[in-house]
Write an enzyme that holds these catalytic residues in place. Structure first.
Site, mmCIF file in Angstrom:
data_model
loop_
_atom_site.group_PDB
_atom_site.id
_atom_site.type_symbol
_atom_site.label_atom_id
_atom_site.label_comp_id
_atom_site.label_asym_id
_atom_site.label_seq_id
_atom_site.Cartn_x
_atom_site.Cartn_y
_atom_site.Cartn_z
ATOM 1 N N ASN A 151 7.008 7.790 2.242
ATOM 2 C CA ASN A 151 7.476 7.588 0.866
ATOM 3 C C ASN A 151 9.004 7.585 0.882
ATOM 4 O O ASN A 151 9.618 8.638 1.011
ATOM 5 C CB ASN A 151 6.915 8.726 0.002
ATOM 6 C CG ASN A 151 7.485 8.741 -1.412
ATOM 7 O OD1 ASN A 151 8.110 7.770 -1.849
ATOM 8 N ND2 ASN A 151 7.279 9.838 -2.123
ATOM 9 N N TRP A 152 9.576 6.400 0.743
ATOM 10 C CA TRP A 152 11.040 6.286 0.836
ATOM 11 C C TRP A 152 11.735 6.876 -0.384
ATOM 12 O O TRP A 152 12.949 7.064 -0.372
ATOM 13 C CB TRP A 152 11.461 4.821 0.959
ATOM 14 C CG TRP A 152 10.947 4.087 2.151
ATOM 15 C CD1 TRP A 152 9.993 4.496 3.055
ATOM 16 C CD2 TRP A 152 11.353 2.781 2.589
ATOM 17 N NE1 TRP A 152 9.789 3.521 4.003
ATOM 18 C CE2 TRP A 152 10.609 2.457 3.746
ATOM 19 C CE3 TRP A 152 12.272 1.844 2.099
ATOM 20 C CZ2 TRP A 152 10.757 1.251 4.423
ATOM 21 C CZ3 TRP A 152 12.432 0.636 2.765
ATOM 22 C CH2 TRP A 152 11.677 0.344 3.932
ATOM 23 N N LYS A 153 10.997 7.105 -1.447
ATOM 24 C CA LYS A 153 11.592 7.526 -2.728
ATOM 25 C C LYS A 153 12.704 6.527 -3.119
ATOM 26 O O LYS A 153 12.564 5.336 -2.831
ATOM 27 C CB LYS A 153 12.091 8.970 -2.647
ATOM 28 C CG LYS A 153 10.979 9.898 -2.128
ATOM 29 C CD LYS A 153 11.264 11.347 -2.314
ATOM 30 C CE LYS A 153 10.102 12.155 -1.746
ATOM 31 N NZ LYS A 153 10.240 13.580 -1.941
ATOM 32 N N HIS B 158 2.954 11.589 -8.073
ATOM 33 C CA HIS B 158 3.866 12.384 -7.234
ATOM 34 C C HIS B 158 4.513 13.459 -8.108
ATOM 35 O O HIS B 158 4.810 13.216 -9.287
ATOM 36 C CB HIS B 158 4.936 11.479 -6.611
ATOM 37 C CG HIS B 158 5.731 12.192 -5.562
ATOM 38 N ND1 HIS B 158 6.735 13.064 -5.884
ATOM 39 C CD2 HIS B 158 5.634 12.195 -4.217
ATOM 40 C CE1 HIS B 158 7.230 13.578 -4.767
ATOM 41 N NE2 HIS B 158 6.581 13.062 -3.742
ATOM 42 N N GLU C 115 7.401 14.466 -8.382
ATOM 43 C CA GLU C 115 8.663 14.056 -9.017
ATOM 44 C C GLU C 115 8.389 13.222 -10.273
ATOM 45 O O GLU C 115 9.157 13.274 -11.231
ATOM 46 C CB GLU C 115 9.532 13.294 -7.994
ATOM 47 C CG GLU C 115 10.097 14.253 -6.949
ATOM 48 C CD GLU C 115 10.322 13.657 -5.573
ATOM 49 O OE1 GLU C 115 10.358 12.425 -5.428
ATOM 50 O OE2 GLU C 115 10.453 14.451 -4.617
ATOM 51 N N GLU D 60 0.480 18.152 -2.025
ATOM 52 C CA GLU D 60 1.910 18.344 -1.799
ATOM 53 C C GLU D 60 2.401 19.527 -2.630
ATOM 54 O O GLU D 60 2.746 19.353 -3.813
ATOM 55 C CB GLU D 60 2.684 17.098 -2.215
ATOM 56 C CG GLU D 60 2.339 15.862 -1.420
ATOM 57 C CD GLU D 60 3.499 14.877 -1.412
ATOM 58 O OE1 GLU D 60 3.958 14.523 -0.328
ATOM 59 O OE2 GLU D 60 3.959 14.486 -2.495
ATOM 60 N N GLY E 205 10.901 18.453 0.151
ATOM 61 C CA GLY E 205 12.343 18.305 0.306
ATOM 62 C C GLY E 205 13.075 19.617 0.509
ATOM 63 O O GLY E 205 14.304 19.661 0.452
ATOM 64 N N SER F 43 7.827 18.479 3.469
ATOM 65 C CA SER F 43 8.614 18.842 4.652
ATOM 66 C C SER F 43 7.858 18.642 5.964
ATOM 67 O O SER F 43 7.992 19.442 6.894
ATOM 68 C CB SER F 43 9.131 20.282 4.540
ATOM 69 O OG SER F 43 10.024 20.393 3.440
ATOM 70 N N GLY G 84 8.299 12.329 3.319
ATOM 71 C CA GLY G 84 9.472 11.895 2.570
ATOM 72 C C GLY G 84 10.668 11.747 3.493
ATOM 73 O O GLY G 84 10.826 10.747 4.191
ATOM 74 N N GLY G 85 11.499 12.777 3.542
ATOM 75 C CA GLY G 85 12.753 12.722 4.293
ATOM 76 C C GLY G 85 12.629 12.196 5.715
ATOM 77 O O GLY G 85 13.437 11.359 6.151
HETATM 78 P P1 PGA Z 1 9.508 15.563 2.021
HETATM 79 O O1 PGA Z 1 8.808 14.765 0.820
HETATM 80 O O2 PGA Z 1 8.767 15.165 3.285
HETATM 81 O O3 PGA Z 1 10.934 15.122 2.020
HETATM 82 O O4 PGA Z 1 9.331 17.006 1.736
HETATM 83 C C1 PGA Z 1 7.423 14.568 0.767
HETATM 84 C C2 PGA Z 1 7.038 13.848 -0.486
HETATM 85 O O5 PGA Z 1 7.630 14.104 -1.535
HETATM 86 O O6 PGA Z 1 6.120 13.007 -0.472
#
Ligand code: PGA
Length: 250
Positions: free
Chosen positions: A9-11, A98, A100, A170, A176, A216, A237-238
């Site tokens: 997930n590039w966000k 998600h 967010e 998640e 993050g 993470s 994510g990251g």
């Molecule tokens: P993260 O994000 O790996 O940076 O913690 C995961 C996500 O939000 O899908």
């Protein structure tokens, strides 16, 4: 037998050029080293979806997805993108719910239920996210929160529709933050979610559904997490923003 799905997930990261360079690198590296034992999904911002889909077309193990979609089919909804448009761009997956989106855009379980319908109606696979906040976990409310999120967002679906649903657990406190759930904590929740599905649907559906862990996930913790019997992949994510760390997870 469930096949693991590793989704990146590039966000809201990467310009067009940066994104295409990342995909080129991932495709190149997976050709040499990647055995195809997991499915890989690249989930860029909407505006890159068509180009990324074209780049991975014909690659049996890599597909593209989108990070969100509208619950509407079309019309005067400025700034929105429909599931049909995503499908027409060549993507196969859509992330729904998600944390967010829930947190910053006030997306509720009932809205997410209708977004899930839009995804499935268009023949796409839904990656439905759920997860508790730190306060909810510390108050020991996490199972109740997860039950509500999963049941209100998904349990109106037919057994047949469930075949195109992936769930991503998640925990919000792990996204993050660099602080991942322990493999035992994640496994416990995955078993809980699988049992919820078994109670309402069938043992077969609950055994077949892919439940990813996200929060993470990094090259140094992925193996331990993914070795748990009920963790069927990762939503990253990251660590998906660099080809080498994403590939190590794959
Ligand atoms: P993260 O994000 O790996 O940076 O913690 C995961 C996500 O939000 O899908």
């Amino acid at each position: 037998m469930r096949k693991k799905i590793i989704a990146g997930n590039w966000k809201m990261n990467k310009t067009f050029e940066e994104g295409l360079a990342l995909v080129t690198e991932i495709i190149g590296m997976t050709k040499d080293e990647y055995s195809g034992s997991a499915k890989v999904v690249l989930i860029p911002p909407f505006i890159h979806v068509n180009a990324v889909s074209k780049m991975v077309a014909g690659n049996a193990n890599i597909q593209a997805g989108a990070q969100n979609c509208s619950n509407y089919d079309s019309g005067a909804y400025t700034g929105e993108v429909s599931a049909g448009m995503i499908k027409s761009c060549g993507a196969s997956y859509v992330i729904i719910g998600h944390s967010e989106r829930r947190q910053y855009f006030n997306e509720t379980n009932s809205l997410l239920a209708s977004k899930t319908d839009a995804v499935l109606k268009n023949g796409l696979t839904c990656i439905y996210c759920c997860g508790e906040t730190l306060e909810e976990r510390e108050a020991n409310h996490h199972f109740d929160v997860l039950k509500k999120q999963v049941s209100e967002g998904l349990f109106h679906l037919t057994a047949e529709q469930f075949e195109n649903v992936v769930i991503a657990y998640e925990p919000v406190w792990a996204i993050g933050t660099g602080r991942n759930a322990t493999p035992e904590q994640a496994e416990e929740v995955h078993v809980y979610i699988r049992n919820l599905i078994k109670e309402l649907y069938t043992a077969e559906i609950s055994e077949n559904i892919v439940i990813q862990y996200g929060g993470s996930v990094k090259p140094d913790n992925a193996k331990e997490l993914l070795n748990q019997p009920n963790i069927d992949g990762a939503l990253v994510g990251g660590a998906c923003l660099k080809a080498d760390s994403f590939l190590k997870i794959i």
